[in-house]
Enzyme design. Structure first.
Site, short mmCIF file in Angstrom:
data_model
loop_
_atom_site.label_atom_id
_atom_site.label_comp_id
_atom_site.label_asym_id
_atom_site.label_seq_id
_atom_site.Cartn_x
_atom_site.Cartn_y
_atom_site.Cartn_z
N ALA A 188 9.40 1.56 7.64
CA ALA A 188 10.77 2.06 7.46
C ALA A 188 10.94 3.29 8.34
O ALA A 188 10.22 4.28 8.18
CB ALA A 188 11.02 2.41 6.00
N GLY A 227 0.81 -1.20 0.00
CA GLY A 227 0.00 0.00 0.00
C GLY A 227 0.85 1.26 0.00
O GLY A 227 2.07 1.22 0.18
N GLY A 228 0.20 2.40 -0.24
CA GLY A 228 0.90 3.68 -0.19
C GLY A 228 1.52 4.05 -1.53
O GLY A 228 1.24 3.45 -2.57
N GLY A 265 6.12 -3.59 5.30
CA GLY A 265 6.12 -3.14 6.68
C GLY A 265 6.45 -1.67 6.86
O GLY A 265 5.93 -0.82 6.15
N CYS A 272 5.22 9.41 -0.52
CA CYS A 272 3.84 8.97 -0.33
C CYS A 272 2.82 9.94 -0.92
O CYS A 272 1.68 10.02 -0.45
CB CYS A 272 3.56 8.72 1.16
N SER A 303 7.64 5.64 7.48
CA SER A 303 6.59 5.35 6.51
C SER A 303 6.19 3.88 6.62
O SER A 303 7.04 3.02 6.91
CB SER A 303 7.08 5.64 5.09
#
Length: 211
Positions: free
Chosen positions: A157, A76-77, A155, A173, A142
């Protein structure tokens, strides 16, 4: 979490290329789906790389830095950066056996990052919108995950002591004008990455034990 549910293991990988880490995640996710393992939480740092998220409208790369790969992912993102000095955690695990829904899992992963930063006297706040860890209006971590058949990959960072100039190549993002920061920038102190990885591994193990 049910007493019978096994907990994932924690593995410290040190500095590793993005492609190699992705292959480890995919291999582990397949084993979790097959019921062969409870999963693994990988703790590591990456060589410089720019990754694109699954939310394609917010993937924005301004220029291509020499020698830095650009990788499309299924998390995602939007666009983000990984480079040495940034601590990355990939919890590859089945959510339901551990008592997680997607939202509670995201909150759990964010809390791991917040606890790590608190140990360095950095007061970060978990936000769901915009998602990540923030120090004031500066973004310090993030998060982007992918869930397939109930198994999470990718996951968080956390910027500890990485070169933030690489973020100039992207719109992080999709957040125009966002200021990125790091624990080293906030505290004025260098970070020992081996020590930070060991700290995170301990936080993950403690967090899993509480489920």
């Amino acid at each position: 979490m049910p007493e019978s549910a096994a907990r994932p293991e924690v593995r410290l990988l040190g500095r590793i290329g993005y492609a190699e880490a992705l292959a480890l995640q995919e291999e582990t996710a397949a084993a979790v789906k097959a019921g062969a393992t409870a999963g693994t939480v990988f703790v590591l740092e990456h060589d410089p790389v720019i990754t694109l998220g699954g939310n394609k409208p917010i993937n924005k790369v301004l220029f291509a830095p020499p020698g830095v790969d650009l990788v499309q992912t299924d998390r995602g993102g939007g666009t983000t950066v990984h480079n040495p000095g940034q601590l990355v955690v990939y919890p590859v695990m089945a959510l339901r056996p551990l008592g997680f829904g997607v939202k509670s899992f995201v909150a759990w992963v964010l809390e791991l990052g917040r606890e790590l930063l608190a140990g360095y006297d950095v007061d970060a706040v978990c936000r769901q919108n915009p998602l990540g860890l923030w120090v004031g209006e500066r973004k310090i971590a993030s998060l982007g995950i992918h869930v397939s058949r109930g198994v999470a990959t990718h996951g968080i960072a956390v910027n500890l002591d990485n070169d933030l100039r690489l973020f100039d190549a992207i719109v992080p993002c999709g957040l125009s004008g966002v200021a990125m920061t790091s624990a080293a920038l906030e505290t004025g102190r260098p970070m020992d990455m081996a020590q930070a990885m060991a700290r995170m591994a301990a936080l993950v193990a403690a967090g899993l034990a509480r489920l």
